[in-house]
Design a protein around this motif. Sequence first.
Motif: not given
Length: 301
Positions: A106, A123-124, A138, A140-141, A144-146, A148
Amino acid sequence: MEAVCKDLSKIGKIYPNALLADYTTFKSGGPADVLFAPYDYEKAAETVKYCQKEGIPLTVIGAGSNLVVGDRGIRGIVMRISSDVMPKPVIEKRNGMIFSEAAVMKDDFIKFAVANSFSGIEFMAGIPGSVGGGIVMNAGTFMGTFIDWLKEITYIDKKGVFHTVKSESLMAHYRGIDIDSCAVIVSGVFEFPEGDPSMTQKKIDDIISDRKAKHPWTFPSAGSVFKNPEGSFAWKLVNDSGLKGYKIGGAQVSELHTNFIVNAGKATSSDIRSLVSHVQKTVLGKFGIELHTEIKMIGEF
Ligand SMILES: Cc1cc2nc3c(=O)[nH]c(=O)nc-3n(C[C@H](O)[C@H](O)[C@H](O)COP(=O)(O)OP(=O)(O)OC[C@H]3O[C@@H](n4cnc5c(N)ncnc54)[C@H](O)[C@@H]3O)c2cc1C
């Protein structure tokens, strides 16, 4: 397993006598019968077919940052999709989007996105592990997440066949996607808006400083242990149950962030599992709320 190692050594790297503690961020867990990293995704598909044909259990892992592996280890083949074996995993711009193989870390994904003037990837920031692990989880925080940003993924099914599917067809949820037939995530295509690289980098730096201040970075862990229940925060429930700093063996509820369990020194995976279930029982008893784990427990305990 000698014959298996001989077969697999033609298509990837075998890690002899591998202790999975060395391949997880929790730094706990026993041996894999065979820990193996394929040279590429064609070889990963061959491995899936091989395991099917020979009736050998197959476990696929990424960077091990969301795992508690049992102290007795994992039977069969553990296939690690990792950038240290696959020669330079591909990440590139395709039709204004980002194509990334699963083995890309990442951190490298973020660097690539910023360098190519994409925004939205903030978000990553600070989430460890591989892109493949991020897709499966999936990850994220609250930002947002993957799912999205994901447009499509390519995966290898349990028979060793490649498929490419649009993200709309994936059943994504809080820390996971459901693709029943998936054995190995191969790659993802992500669509992010354009943005000013220096502003994006500034946001990333701020998020990382904030996480460093709030998370127990100096101890081995797998990040947040429990999913936030509807309308509440797991850390608050654990904290208000009086469990801050609570220890079983070498596993401890972090003093800094009570949704983290840390390896405070020589924790076994059984210590971690016992502490997880102690926290669950205590929170259920006190608040009547069931905490579900975000971390995955795999193998034999
Ligand atoms: C300090 C710290 C902070 C963290 N913060 C966050 C956070 O803010 N948000 C968050 O969501 N997570 C967080 N995590 C958890 C973790 O980093 C993420 O879930 C991450 O996406 C896992 O990626 P990985 O490569 O390490 O996967 P692994 O832990 O190796 O595997 C996770 C799951 O994905 C599967 N898997 C991995 N790669 C593949 C593949 N290529 N094909 C098929 N299956 C695969 C595994 O079987 C397993 O079920 C944190 C962890 C740590 C240690």
